[in-house]
Design a protein around this motif. Structure first.
Motif, mmCIF file in Angstrom:
data_model
loop_
_atom_site.group_PDB
_atom_site.id
_atom_site.type_symbol
_atom_site.label_atom_id
_atom_site.label_comp_id
_atom_site.label_asym_id
_atom_site.label_seq_id
_atom_site.Cartn_x
_atom_site.Cartn_y
_atom_site.Cartn_z
ATOM 1 N N GLN A 191 0.782 -1.171 0.011
ATOM 2 C CA GLN A 191 -0.072 0.039 0.083
ATOM 3 C C GLN A 191 0.756 1.209 -0.170
ATOM 4 N N GLY A 192 2.138 1.071 0.066
ATOM 5 C CA GLY A 192 3.233 2.282 -0.014
ATOM 6 C C GLY A 192 3.475 2.733 1.477
ATOM 7 N N LEU A 193 3.373 1.938 2.512
ATOM 8 C CA LEU A 193 3.757 2.448 3.866
ATOM 9 C C LEU A 193 4.991 1.632 4.006
ATOM 10 N N PRO A 194 5.883 2.463 4.350
ATOM 11 C CA PRO A 194 7.274 1.631 4.959
ATOM 12 C C PRO A 194 6.796 1.125 6.497
ATOM 13 N N VAL A 195 7.645 0.135 6.782
ATOM 14 C CA VAL A 195 7.189 -0.499 7.900
ATOM 15 C C VAL A 195 8.595 -0.839 8.689
ATOM 16 N N TYR A 196 8.569 -0.344 9.964
ATOM 17 C CA TYR A 196 9.701 -0.533 10.720
ATOM 18 C C TYR A 196 9.440 -1.457 11.767
ATOM 19 N N GLY A 197 10.495 -2.456 12.145
ATOM 20 C CA GLY A 197 10.370 -3.153 13.226
ATOM 21 C C GLY A 197 11.125 -2.671 14.680
ATOM 22 N N SER A 198 10.292 -2.857 15.830
ATOM 23 C CA SER A 198 11.057 -2.346 17.013
ATOM 24 C C SER A 198 11.880 -3.683 17.417
ATOM 25 N N THR A 199 13.065 -3.735 17.595
ATOM 26 C CA THR A 199 13.878 -4.874 17.933
ATOM 27 C C THR A 199 15.173 -4.167 18.656
ATOM 28 N N LEU A 200 15.804 -5.191 19.356
ATOM 29 C CA LEU A 200 17.091 -4.948 19.997
ATOM 30 C C LEU A 200 18.229 -5.356 19.153
ATOM 31 N N SER A 201 17.783 -6.067 18.062
ATOM 32 C CA SER A 201 18.856 -7.067 17.145
ATOM 33 C C SER A 201 20.041 -6.108 17.025
ATOM 34 N N CYS A 202 21.137 -6.891 16.851
ATOM 35 C CA CYS A 202 22.291 -6.012 16.056
ATOM 36 C C CYS A 202 22.153 -5.627 14.802
ATOM 37 N N ARG A 203 21.260 -6.132 14.089
ATOM 38 C CA ARG A 203 20.958 -5.457 12.709
ATOM 39 C C ARG A 203 20.032 -4.057 12.773
ATOM 40 N N SER A 204 19.598 -3.819 13.861
ATOM 41 C CA SER A 204 18.811 -2.534 13.934
ATOM 42 C C SER A 204 19.498 -1.353 14.079
ATOM 43 N N VAL A 205 18.932 -0.112 14.007
ATOM 44 C CA VAL A 205 19.677 1.149 13.972
ATOM 45 C C VAL A 205 18.816 2.005 15.148
ATOM 46 N N ASP A 206 19.751 2.849 15.709
ATOM 47 C CA ASP A 206 19.078 3.910 16.577
ATOM 48 C C ASP A 206 18.078 4.438 16.050
ATOM 49 N N ILE A 207 16.957 4.685 16.782
ATOM 50 C CA ILE A 207 15.662 5.531 16.520
ATOM 51 C C ILE A 207 15.985 6.874 16.259
ATOM 52 N N GLY A 208 17.079 7.300 16.687
ATOM 53 C CA GLY A 208 17.424 8.653 16.416
ATOM 54 C C GLY A 208 17.927 8.924 14.888
ATOM 55 N N GLN A 209 18.334 7.736 14.234
ATOM 56 C CA GLN A 209 19.013 8.065 13.008
ATOM 57 C C GLN A 209 17.736 7.697 11.893
ATOM 58 N N VAL A 210 16.371 7.601 12.197
ATOM 59 C CA VAL A 210 15.363 7.316 11.466
ATOM 60 C C VAL A 210 14.042 8.238 11.546
ATOM 61 N N ASP A 211 13.698 8.898 10.385
ATOM 62 C CA ASP A 211 12.950 9.780 10.511
ATOM 63 C C ASP A 211 11.580 9.217 10.296
ATOM 64 N N LEU A 212 10.574 9.040 11.222
ATOM 65 C CA LEU A 212 9.283 8.312 11.514
ATOM 66 C C LEU A 212 8.104 9.148 11.160
ATOM 67 N N ARG A 213 8.266 10.444 10.516
ATOM 68 C CA ARG A 213 7.215 11.550 10.628
ATOM 69 C C ARG A 213 6.361 11.245 9.519
ATOM 70 N N ALA A 214 7.076 10.776 8.363
ATOM 71 C CA ALA A 214 6.038 10.473 7.186
ATOM 72 C C ALA A 214 5.077 9.252 7.506
ATOM 73 N N PRO A 215 3.886 9.228 6.892
ATOM 74 C CA PRO A 215 3.067 7.992 7.162
ATOM 75 C C PRO A 215 3.847 6.818 6.819
ATOM 76 N N CYS A 216 3.843 5.667 8.256
ATOM 77 C CA CYS A 216 4.299 4.599 8.271
ATOM 78 C C CYS A 216 3.838 3.624 9.305
ATOM 79 N N ALA A 217 4.183 2.467 9.164
ATOM 80 C CA ALA A 217 3.927 1.667 10.627
ATOM 81 C C ALA A 217 5.003 1.077 11.247
ATOM 82 N N VAL A 218 5.015 0.914 12.552
ATOM 83 C CA VAL A 218 5.967 0.077 13.396
ATOM 84 C C VAL A 218 5.335 -0.944 13.940
ATOM 85 N N VAL A 219 6.183 -2.044 13.993
ATOM 86 C CA VAL A 219 5.773 -3.055 14.414
ATOM 87 C C VAL A 219 6.037 -3.224 16.146
ATOM 88 N N ILE A 220 5.312 -3.609 16.887
ATOM 89 C CA ILE A 220 5.708 -3.810 18.450
ATOM 90 C C ILE A 220 5.638 -5.217 18.547
#
Length: 265
Positions: A191-220
């Motif tokens: 549908q065109g929505l970027p999806v971010y996954g909340s995880t402490l995985s070593c593959r994850s980036v710091d939330i401060g490095q991601v701009d979440l202000r555009a329409p998106c979805a986050v998985v908890i």
């Protein structure tokens, strides 16, 4: 206002029906109804235009909360008053306020094809604590998200504890039930929505490095296990909230609140 029937016997059919709805969640879902208890919660349902199938106010509640009782009883398809003794049999609380209503599930559950892709969302995967589910609903409504998606492994968002923890927010934002979190991530991306996954995985980036202000979805994810590997693999980006070594992780509701604020700031 519809005709009001007074209940003076604990053998009344409605008393038995409410007890069955409380004791058997599968039966409640089969009937397509959930319970809201408390003068403010029931008034929120009426104010939101929810389909209130029936409402009951105790004798004492009519004296303590006259405006709420008038509002709820006038909004219900079937209206009842009850003696305080009878209401104790209806209530799921030790010290009830004396206001209870049965609400049609479809008043709050939205079909996925009506999701507005110009808004932001939380997708909950196997969040098992109903208190967390209700708190996340409350936070999402307060911060202006487009809605909440819950997979089949989540606690029942229409159970007593989740509805109570939502503080009326269950009536104020769309709730979408989905079967599979990975499949839903794929659908959201189509549908065109970027999806971010909340995880402490070593593959994850710091939330401060991601701009979440555009329409998106986050998985908890689940309180103990986090998001599943198939869901993580389906996400566009994995993100973590930096914390000190003093704690292993954040509570799911706390993480959801931080992500929600980042999405709506």
């Amino acid at each position: 206002m519809p005709e009001i029937v007074h209940i003076a016997s604990r053998q009344n059919p409605l008393v038995k029906e409410v007890q069955k709805l409380r004791a058997k969640p599968a039966y409640r879902r089969q009937q397509g109804v959930f319970l809201a208890e408390g003068h403010k919660l029931c008034a929120d349902a009426a104010d939101a235009g929810a389909h209130i199938l029936w409402a009951v106010c105790s004798d004492q509640a009519q004296q303590r909360y006259p405006e709420a009782c008038r509002l709820v009883l006038s909004a219900a398809a079937r209206s009842y008053t009850a003696t305080d003794e009878v209401f104790l049999k209806l209530s799921g609380q030790k010290a009830p306020q004396g206001v209870l209503c049965g609400v049609a599930e479809q008043s709050v559950l939205a079909p996925l094809d009506q999701l507005d892709v110009n808004r932001s969302y939380l997708l909950l995967e196997q969040v098992s604590d109903p208190g967390n589910v209700g708190t996340i609903l409350r936070t999402a409504a307060a911060l202006g998200l487009g809605g909440i998606l819950l997979d089949s492994g989540c606690a029942d968002c229409l159970g007593d504890k989740a509805v109570r923890a939502s503080m009326g927010s269950i009536f104020k934002l769309p709730v979408y039930r989905v079967d599979s979190a990975p499949d839903t991530v794929a659908w959201l991306k189509r549908q065109g929505l970027p999806v971010y996954g909340s995880t402490l995985s070593c593959r994850s980036v710091d939330i401060g490095q991601v701009d979440l202000r555009a329409p998106c979805a986050v998985v908890i994810g689940n309180e103990g296990r986090g998001i599943t590997e198939p869901t993580a693999a389906a996400c566009d980006q994995l993100v973590h909230i930096p914390i000190t070594p003093a704690a292993e992780s954040l509570n799911a509701a706390a993480a959801a609140a931080i992500f929600s604020w980042e999405m709506m700031r």
